[in-house]
Design an enzyme around this catalytic site. Structure first.
Site, PDB file in Angstrom:
ATOM      1  N   GLN A   1       0.755  -1.010   0.051  1.00 44.19           N
ATOM      2  CA  GLN A   1       0.003  -0.056  -0.028  1.00 44.19           C
ATOM      3  C   GLN A   1       0.994   1.175  -0.115  1.00 44.19           C
ATOM      4  OE1 GLN A   1      -3.773   0.148   2.373  1.00 44.19           O
ATOM      5  NE2 GLN A   1      -2.651  -1.003   3.579  1.00 44.19           N
ATOM      6  N   VAL A   2       1.870   1.276   0.873  1.00 47.50           N
ATOM      7  CA  VAL A   2       2.649   2.491   1.085  1.00 47.50           C
ATOM      8  C   VAL A   2       3.476   2.528  -0.069  1.00 47.50           C
ATOM      9  CG1 VAL A   2       4.538   3.853   2.464  1.00 47.50           C
ATOM     10  CG2 VAL A   2       2.113   2.714   3.433  1.00 47.50           C
TER      11      VAL A   2
ATOM     12  N   ASP B   1      10.362  -5.055  -5.457  1.00 49.82           N
ATOM     13  CA  ASP B   1       9.432  -5.748  -4.633  1.00 49.82           C
ATOM     14  C   ASP B   1      10.079  -7.272  -4.297  1.00 49.82           C
ATOM     15  OD1 ASP B   1       8.618  -7.519  -6.505  1.00 49.82           O
ATOM     16  OD2 ASP B   1       7.110  -6.322  -7.309  1.00 49.82           O
TER      17      ASP B   1
ATOM     18  N   ASP C   1      13.893  -8.886  -1.642  1.00 52.45           N
ATOM     19  CA  ASP C   1      13.278  -9.958  -0.502  1.00 52.45           C
ATOM     20  C   ASP C   1      13.840  -9.958   0.818  1.00 52.45           C
ATOM     21  OD1 ASP C   1      12.351 -12.148   0.832  1.00 52.45           O
ATOM     22  OD2 ASP C   1      12.536 -13.441  -0.907  1.00 52.45           O
TER      23      ASP C   1
ATOM     24  N   ALA D   1       7.379  -5.315   4.537  1.00 51.60           N
ATOM     25  CA  ALA D   1       7.061  -5.700   5.959  1.00 51.60           C
ATOM     26  C   ALA D   1       6.025  -6.858   6.042  1.00 51.60           C
ATOM     27  CB  ALA D   1       6.280  -4.476   6.874  1.00 51.60           C
TER      28      ALA D   1
ATOM     29  N   THR E   1       4.829   1.121  13.751  1.00 52.38           N
ATOM     30  CA  THR E   1       3.243   0.908  14.068  1.00 52.38           C
ATOM     31  C   THR E   1       2.974   1.381  15.730  1.00 52.38           C
ATOM     32  OG1 THR E   1       1.591  -0.716  14.413  1.00 52.38           O
ATOM     33  CG2 THR E   1       3.854  -1.496  14.411  1.00 52.38           C
TER      34      THR E   1
ATOM     35  N   TYR F   1       3.414  -9.309  16.050  1.00 55.02           N
ATOM     36  CA  TYR F   1       3.845  -8.578  15.107  1.00 55.02           C
ATOM     37  C   TYR F   1       4.234  -7.284  15.675  1.00 55.02           C
ATOM     38  CZ  TYR F   1       2.472  -4.727  11.698  1.00 55.02           C
ATOM     39  OH  TYR F   1       2.419  -3.414  10.975  1.00 55.02           O
TER      40      TYR F   1
ATOM     41  N   LYS G   1       8.059  -5.673  15.074  1.00 54.40           N
ATOM     42  CA  LYS G   1       8.219  -4.118  14.528  1.00 54.40           C
ATOM     43  C   LYS G   1       9.012  -3.405  15.319  1.00 54.40           C
ATOM     44  CE  LYS G   1       6.535  -2.481  11.245  1.00 54.40           C
ATOM     45  NZ  LYS G   1       6.977  -2.402   9.976  1.00 54.40           N
TER      46      LYS G   1
ATOM     47  N   TRP H   1      -3.570   2.179  10.950  1.00 56.96           N
ATOM     48  CA  TRP H   1      -4.708   1.920  10.193  1.00 56.96           C
ATOM     49  C   TRP H   1      -4.600   2.357   8.856  1.00 56.96           C
ATOM     50  CZ3 TRP H   1      -9.905   3.254  13.483  1.00 56.96           C
ATOM     51  CH2 TRP H   1      -9.784   2.625  14.821  1.00 56.96           C
TER      52      TRP H   1
HETATM   53  P1  NDP Z   1       1.289  -3.683   2.923  1.00 59.38           P
HETATM   54  O1  NDP Z   1       1.075  -5.339   3.451  1.00 59.38           O
HETATM   55  O2  NDP Z   1       0.300  -3.419   2.166  1.00 59.38           O
HETATM   56  O3  NDP Z   1       2.711  -4.030   2.054  1.00 59.38           O
HETATM   57  C1  NDP Z   1       3.840  -4.767   2.575  1.00 59.38           C
HETATM   58  C2  NDP Z   1       4.665  -5.193   1.358  1.00 59.38           C
HETATM   59  O4  NDP Z   1       5.708  -5.895   2.248  1.00 59.38           O
HETATM   60  C3  NDP Z   1       3.578  -6.001   0.599  1.00 59.38           C
HETATM   61  O5  NDP Z   1       4.062  -5.837  -0.630  1.00 59.38           O
HETATM   62  C4  NDP Z   1       4.276  -7.478   0.920  1.00 59.38           C
HETATM   63  O6  NDP Z   1       4.354  -8.463  -0.198  1.00 59.38           O
HETATM   64  C5  NDP Z   1       5.930  -7.020   1.166  1.00 59.38           C
HETATM   65  N1  NDP Z   1       6.464  -7.962   1.900  1.00 59.38           N
HETATM   66  C6  NDP Z   1       6.350  -8.817   2.757  1.00 59.38           C
HETATM   67  N2  NDP Z   1       6.989  -9.728   3.026  1.00 59.38           N
HETATM   68  C7  NDP Z   1       8.126  -9.412   2.184  1.00 59.38           C
HETATM   69  C8  NDP Z   1       9.613  -9.871   2.259  1.00 59.38           C
HETATM   70  N3  NDP Z   1       9.976 -10.994   2.753  1.00 59.38           N
HETATM   71  N4  NDP Z   1      10.476  -9.211   1.205  1.00 59.38           N
HETATM   72  C9  NDP Z   1       9.936  -8.249   0.728  1.00 59.38           C
HETATM   73  N5  NDP Z   1       8.720  -7.700   0.734  1.00 59.38           N
HETATM   74  C10 NDP Z   1       7.919  -8.240   1.386  1.00 59.38           C
HETATM   75  O7  NDP Z   1       1.695  -3.135   4.129  1.00 59.38           O
HETATM   76  P2  NDP Z   1       1.548  -1.262   4.141  1.00 59.38           P
HETATM   77  O8  NDP Z   1       1.935  -0.842   3.010  1.00 59.38           O
HETATM   78  O9  NDP Z   1       0.201  -1.205   4.560  1.00 59.38           O
HETATM   79  O10 NDP Z   1       2.407  -1.079   5.307  1.00 59.38           O
HETATM   80  C11 NDP Z   1       3.588  -0.351   5.142  1.00 59.38           C
HETATM   81  C12 NDP Z   1       4.334  -0.223   6.440  1.00 59.38           C
HETATM   82  O11 NDP Z   1       3.318   0.149   7.453  1.00 59.38           O
HETATM   83  C13 NDP Z   1       4.817  -1.440   7.244  1.00 59.38           C
HETATM   84  O12 NDP Z   1       5.982  -1.270   7.646  1.00 59.38           O
HETATM   85  C14 NDP Z   1       3.845  -1.842   8.143  1.00 59.38           C
HETATM   86  O13 NDP Z   1       4.228  -2.429   9.201  1.00 59.38           O
HETATM   87  C15 NDP Z   1       3.469  -0.118   8.550  1.00 59.38           C
HETATM   88  N6  NDP Z   1       2.006  -0.136   9.217  1.00 59.38           N
HETATM   89  C16 NDP Z   1       0.945  -0.643   8.470  1.00 59.38           C
HETATM   90  C17 NDP Z   1      -0.094  -0.595   9.064  1.00 59.38           C
HETATM   91  C18 NDP Z   1      -1.486  -0.939   8.212  1.00 59.38           C
HETATM   92  O14 NDP Z   1      -2.565  -0.701   8.561  1.00 59.38           O
HETATM   93  N7  NDP Z   1      -1.318  -1.456   7.133  1.00 59.38           N
HETATM   94  C19 NDP Z   1      -0.507   0.220  10.562  1.00 59.38           C
HETATM   95  C20 NDP Z   1       0.895   0.571  11.175  1.00 59.38           C
HETATM   96  C21 NDP Z   1       1.812   0.434  10.523  1.00 59.38           C
HETATM   97  P3  NDP Z   1       3.148  -9.481  -0.257  1.00 59.38           P
HETATM   98  O15 NDP Z   1       1.894  -8.706  -0.691  1.00 59.38           O
HETATM   99  O16 NDP Z   1       3.833 -10.304  -1.582  1.00 59.38           O
HETATM  100  O17 NDP Z   1       3.056 -10.140   0.905  1.00 59.38           O
END
Ligand code: NDP
Length: 300
Positions: free
Chosen positions: A11-12, A30, A39, A63, A104, A128, A132, A153
């Site tokens: 998302q971000v 990615d 990765d 993440a 988070t 989780y 983090k 969120w």
């Molecule tokens: P998303 O889950 O949308 O995106 C995380 C990305 O990381 C996904 O594309 C995922 O890939 C990828 N990922 C997972 N495992 C690996 C790996 N081993 N190597 C490389 N990439 C990997 O999360 P957000 O964009 O929402 O979150 C961004 C940040 O904000 C993160 O640090 C999260 O902890 C933090 N955050 C998010 C919140 C939320 O509500 N979403 C709340 C608070 C903090 P795939 O889709 O293939 O698994």
């Protein structure tokens, strides 16, 4: 500025591709990228990639975000959210590059009603959150110049999130039960990305709370999103009066969720001279975007 972006499909990360592009050359990876490695479970390849790209800034939006699964996949959660951060911070320090990372409110225990400030005592209540926190601590320990943005969120039109799940359910069901005893601010990924780009123009090392302004609970958030979708002409099965507020005890989840996700964003606003829009502005815009693209149309 040359920037290495990790997690570009999240998302971000998706929004960062857009917002960072005005700062210079963005190498966006990615987890499936090759031959460069994005990765986070492959620390050696990750370190080699950082050295090869030699960026001035690393932005890590990747993440492990599956909060419930992290209870059983704890090792994987710590590898991605903890150990990989140590690798990135070590490589950033060696290059004298900036490391931008996202964390988070789940590093806190969720008690009380006061918005958390950056220096409050951390005390995560689930795996989780612990993973983090491990990432945050690893980054600080390596001594790299860094900015850690703690948010909550997160939602947007791209990616999976509560807003889209609720709207999908609202198109299929006549009533919905939504929790009304957990508080936070729905924060658009685009806002996080835009703030990141702004901060990178005059970076200042530290940890910052980044969330939209205003506070709500999941039930009010869901009701607002449904009302906006109806106003945008989306045919939904549910009527707003049939979205029931329920306590979180009604839903059994593997991971405990903190009740208080309120974040005090004053430090971020003061440091970078920013205003943060209200969460309703973000939800309204995303619902309109989803409606305009037909993403909320009933499946035929
Ligand atoms: P998303 O889950 O949308 O995106 C995380 C990305 O990381 C996904 O594309 C995922 O890939 C990828 N990922 C997972 N495992 C690996 C790996 N081993 N190597 C490389 N990439 C990997 O999360 P957000 O964009 O929402 O979150 C961004 C940040 O904000 C993160 O640090 C999260 O902890 C933090 N955050 C998010 C919140 C939320 O509500 N979403 C709340 C608070 C903090 P795939 O889709 O293939 O698994």
């Amino acid at each position: 500025m040359k920037i290495l972006l990790l997690g570009a499909a999240g998302q971000v990360g998706w929004q960062l591709r857009r917002s960072l592009s005005v700062l210079g050359d963005v190498v966006a990876l990615d987890r499936h990228s090759s031959p460069l490695c994005g990765d986070l479970t492959r620390p050696d390849d990750l370190a080699r990639t950082v050295r090869e790209v030699a960026p001035q800034a690393i932005v890590n939006a990747a993440a492990y975000t599956a909060v419930d699964k992290a209870e059983s996949e704890t090792e994987l959660a710590f590898a991605v959210n903890g150990h990989a951060c140590e690798v990135l911070a070590r490589e950033a320090a060696a290059l004298d590059a900036w490391l931008v990372h996202y964390s988070t409110d789940y590093v806190f225990n969720g008690r009380g009603e006061t918005p958390w400030v950056e220096d409050d005592v951390v005390d995560p209540v689930n795996a989780y959150g612990r993973s983090k926190l491990a990432g945050e601590e690893a980054i600080r320990a390596q001594g790299a110049r860094h900015m850690i943005f703690r948010t909550c969120w997160v939602f947007d039109a791209w990616g999976g999130n509560f807003c889209k799940t609720i709207l999908r359910a609202a198109g299929q069901r006549e009533s919905l039960d939504v929790v009304s005893d957990q508080f936070g601010a729905p924060t658009r990924a685009a806002l996080i990305a835009d703030v990141t780009a702004h901060a990178l123009r005059a970076p200042q090392s530290g940890t910052y709370h980044l969330a939209a302004s205003g506070i709500t609970h999941w039930h009010e958030y869901a009701s607002f999103a449904v009302q906006e979708a109806l106003a945008a002409g989306v045919p939904l099965k549910v009527k707003p009066e049939n979205i029931r507020a329920v306590p979180s005890t009604q839903f059994k989840t593997a991971a405990v969720r903190p009740a208080n996700s309120r974040l005090d964003t004053r430090k971020l606003r003061d440091t970078f001279g920013l205003a943060l829009p209200h969460w309703q502005d973000g939800v309204r815009a995303v619902v309109k975007e989803l409606a305009a693209h037909g993403a909320l149309a009933p499946k035929t």
